[in-house]
Design a protein around this motif. Structure first.
Motif, short mmCIF file in Angstrom:
data_model
loop_
_atom_site.label_atom_id
_atom_site.label_comp_id
_atom_site.label_asym_id
_atom_site.label_seq_id
_atom_site.Cartn_x
_atom_site.Cartn_y
_atom_site.Cartn_z
N LEU A 34 0.83 -1.21 0.00
CA LEU A 34 0.00 0.00 0.00
C LEU A 34 0.87 1.26 0.00
CD1 LEU A 34 -2.79 1.32 0.09
CD2 LEU A 34 -2.67 1.17 2.59
N LEU A 35 1.93 1.26 0.80
CA LEU A 35 2.81 2.43 0.85
C LEU A 35 3.49 2.70 -0.49
CD1 LEU A 35 4.45 1.94 4.35
CD2 LEU A 35 2.73 3.64 3.71
N GLN A 36 3.76 1.66 -1.25
CA GLN A 36 4.43 1.80 -2.53
C GLN A 36 3.45 1.98 -3.69
OE1 GLN A 36 6.81 -1.73 -2.65
NE2 GLN A 36 8.28 -0.98 -1.15
N SER A 37 2.16 1.90 -3.42
CA SER A 37 1.16 1.89 -4.49
C SER A 37 0.88 3.26 -5.10
CB SER A 37 -0.16 1.32 -3.95
OG SER A 37 -0.77 2.26 -3.06
N GLY A 38 1.24 4.33 -4.41
CA GLY A 38 0.93 5.66 -4.91
C GLY A 38 -0.50 6.09 -4.60
N ASP A 39 -1.15 5.39 -3.67
CA ASP A 39 -2.52 5.70 -3.27
C ASP A 39 -2.61 7.15 -2.80
OD1 ASP A 39 -5.27 4.33 -2.36
OD2 ASP A 39 -4.62 5.73 -0.79
N GLU A 40 -3.64 7.87 -3.23
CA GLU A 40 -3.79 9.29 -2.89
C GLU A 40 -3.95 9.51 -1.39
OE1 GLU A 40 -3.37 12.04 -4.79
OE2 GLU A 40 -2.72 10.61 -6.31
N ASN A 41 -4.65 8.61 -0.69
CA ASN A 41 -4.79 8.76 0.76
C ASN A 41 -3.46 8.62 1.47
OD1 ASN A 41 -7.63 9.18 0.98
ND2 ASN A 41 -7.94 7.02 0.54
#
Length: 82
Positions: A34-41
């Motif tokens: 998740l940290l590496q995913s580029g998620d906006e949140n």
């Protein structure tokens, strides 16, 4: 807490419920993805953390006198007041 629950529901994080209280156990690998995913949140949380870290050197020591002075001030008039 609610953000993490939402991420689990959205399958952004992998979790297993454990125990009588249905605690969620989230894998470290899932968090790393998740940290590496580029998620906006996640980006938003990182920006907020950086802003808080940047403010850590500010002096927020407030005396009782400072608090009294702030509470004595009239900060403005309420719209429904006369």
């Amino acid at each position: 807490m609610n953000t993490v629950k939402r991420w689990v529901a959205e399958r952004k994080l992998d979790a297993q419920k454990v125990g009588a209280n249905n605690w969620m156990r989230i894998s470290v690998d899932s968090i790393k993805r998740l940290l590496q995913s580029g998620d906006e949140n996640v980006k938003g949380f990182r920006r907020l953390k950086k802003q808080i870290d940047d403010m850590s050197d500010l002096d927020f020591n407030v005396t009782k006198e400072d608090l009294q002075e702030m509470s004595d001030r009239r900060m403005g008039k309420l719209p429904w007041g006369n």
